[in-house]
Scaffold this active site. Structure first.
Site, PDB file in Angstrom:
ATOM      1  N   HIS A  91      51.972  86.622  33.901  1.00 31.36           N
ATOM      2  CA  HIS A  91      53.124  85.891  33.369  1.00 31.36           C
ATOM      3  C   HIS A  91      53.859  86.746  32.335  1.00 31.36           C
ATOM      4  O   HIS A  91      55.092  86.867  32.382  1.00 31.36           O
ATOM      5  CB  HIS A  91      52.630  84.579  32.738  1.00 31.36           C
ATOM      6  CG  HIS A  91      53.697  83.802  32.023  1.00 31.36           C
ATOM      7  ND1 HIS A  91      54.324  82.711  32.591  1.00 31.36           N
ATOM      8  CD2 HIS A  91      54.257  83.969  30.792  1.00 31.36           C
ATOM      9  CE1 HIS A  91      55.217  82.242  31.729  1.00 31.36           C
ATOM     10  NE2 HIS A  91      55.194  82.982  30.626  1.00 31.36           N
ATOM     11  N   GLU A  92      53.119  87.342  31.430  1.00 34.49           N
ATOM     12  CA  GLU A  92      53.753  88.149  30.381  1.00 34.49           C
ATOM     13  C   GLU A  92      54.380  89.421  30.954  1.00 34.49           C
ATOM     14  O   GLU A  92      55.468  89.821  30.555  1.00 34.49           O
ATOM     15  CB  GLU A  92      52.735  88.485  29.286  1.00 34.49           C
ATOM     16  CG  GLU A  92      52.301  87.269  28.474  1.00 34.49           C
ATOM     17  CD  GLU A  92      53.488  86.545  27.843  1.00 34.49           C
ATOM     18  OE1 GLU A  92      54.370  87.222  27.305  1.00 34.49           O
ATOM     19  OE2 GLU A  92      53.546  85.308  27.905  1.00 34.49           O
ATOM     20  N   GLU A 118      60.917  80.908  31.969  1.00 34.62           N
ATOM     21  CA  GLU A 118      59.496  80.558  32.025  1.00 34.62           C
ATOM     22  C   GLU A 118      59.034  80.296  33.461  1.00 34.62           C
ATOM     23  O   GLU A 118      57.973  80.754  33.882  1.00 34.62           O
ATOM     24  CB  GLU A 118      59.205  79.341  31.141  1.00 34.62           C
ATOM     25  CG  GLU A 118      59.231  79.645  29.647  1.00 34.62           C
ATOM     26  CD  GLU A 118      58.249  80.741  29.256  1.00 34.62           C
ATOM     27  OE1 GLU A 118      57.160  80.808  29.850  1.00 34.62           O
ATOM     28  OE2 GLU A 118      58.578  81.539  28.371  1.00 34.62           O
ATOM     29  N   HIS A 178      57.761  88.573  32.409  1.00 35.08           N
ATOM     30  CA  HIS A 178      58.865  88.516  31.433  1.00 35.08           C
ATOM     31  C   HIS A 178      59.441  89.917  31.232  1.00 35.08           C
ATOM     32  O   HIS A 178      60.656  90.092  31.168  1.00 35.08           O
ATOM     33  CB  HIS A 178      58.367  88.006  30.081  1.00 35.08           C
ATOM     34  CG  HIS A 178      58.289  86.503  29.964  1.00 35.08           C
ATOM     35  ND1 HIS A 178      59.332  85.664  30.305  1.00 35.08           N
ATOM     36  CD2 HIS A 178      57.291  85.693  29.524  1.00 35.08           C
ATOM     37  CE1 HIS A 178      58.971  84.401  30.072  1.00 35.08           C
ATOM     38  NE2 HIS A 178      57.731  84.390  29.613  1.00 35.08           N
TER      39      HIS A 178
END
Ligand SMILES: [Zn+2]
Length: 282
Positions: A154-155, A211, A158
């Site tokens: 997820h990070e 997100e 980004h």
């Protein structure tokens, strides 16, 4: 901060585009990746092109260096042999080969993973691939390897989708106007700019669409690295239990409401095939 710049709903597959390029490069890990079940996300925000990627990445390197130096001076930076750090770096090594298909620049990134002793439930990946986990997220949520891989994916997403770049373009833009911003950048005042945005990188709050984007891209990256997609659901269930939208760090910027979990549950089947094939290759 709310994002009113909707990404295209067109099911453009960056992966497919990336796959063709990667197939040319014939990297073993990528060449083996089948074209199926990938998540559908829009194009990355066009706004981000107003801010030079290299400048953001340079600012991130500085900010990351300061953060690590601060942690080291307090004895809070995990040594190379710390078992949790070794574990995180092993996860990163599995995820990284599946990143460049989402952003060509990532081929040149000098990825780094560090662990900081802190009760905060937090983790981030700054532009250019500078990753940090806080011990709080591993310990308090008792993350399995699969769940830690979902956080990291997820990070990384980004960073790969350059959400910070478009956030900063937007926040700078609201103050001085986007055309002025690009003129300013064209006039070479990038030093000031880097110093200015550096401090923003750690406190950025992404939009809900950012997100969702990071959830889905991260899910696919992790599945391709043979991490169980179901862990994305158990991860957010644990987050919800740990305090939902309250508290400092990750939880305040990552509300783990039912929408998020439902969205992930809906997307897990799309990457199950990738996961099974990745498992079979291991
Ligand atoms: Zn996020």
């Amino acid at each position: 901060m709310l994002c009113d710049l909707k990404t295209s709903s067109r099911p453009v597959s960056l992966y497919r585009r990336g796959f063709l390029a990667a197939a040319g490069a014939a990297t073993a890990a990528l060449a083996a990746g089948p074209v199926l079940g990938q998540v559908a996300v829009g194009d990355a925000s066009p706004l981000r092109s107003l801010v030079p990627a290299r400048e953001i990445e340079n600012a991130a390197v500085q900010q990351y260096g300061q953060l690590l130096a601060g942690a080291r001076s307090k004895g809070a930076l995990a040594p190379e042999t710390h078992p949790q750090l070794v574990r995180l770096r092993t996860i990163a090594q599995r995820l990284i080969p599946h990143c460049a298909q989402w952003n060509d620049r990532a081929r040149q990134w000098r990825w780094e993973v560090n662990l900081i002793g802190s009760k905060n439930i937090n983790a981030f990946c700054m532009p250019g691939g500078k990753i940090a986990f806080f011990t709080g997220i591993l310990d308090q949520l008792q993350l399995t390897d699969d769940e830690a891989a979902m956080v990291m994916g997820h990070e990384m997403a980004h960073a790969l989708r350059e959400h910070a770049r478009s956030r900063i373009a937007k926040s700078q833009g609201t103050g001085i106007g986007l055309s002025v911003l690009s003129q300013v950048l064209g006039l070479g005042r990038l030093g000031d700019f880097a110093a200015n945005v550096g401090t923003q990188l750690l406190t950025l709050k992404y939009s809900r669409s950012d997100e969702t984007d990071a959830d889905l891209v991260g899910l696919e990256i992790a599945a391709r690295a043979a991490y169980n997609p179901e862990a994305s659901v158990t991860l957010w269930q644990k987050m919800a239990k740990a305090g939902g939208g309250k508290g400092p760090g990750f939880l305040s910027t990552h509300p783990s409401g039912p929408d998020r979990i439902v969205q992930l549950q809906r997307n897990v089947p799309k990457v199950q095939g990738l996961y099974r094939q990745a498992l079979a290759r291991r």
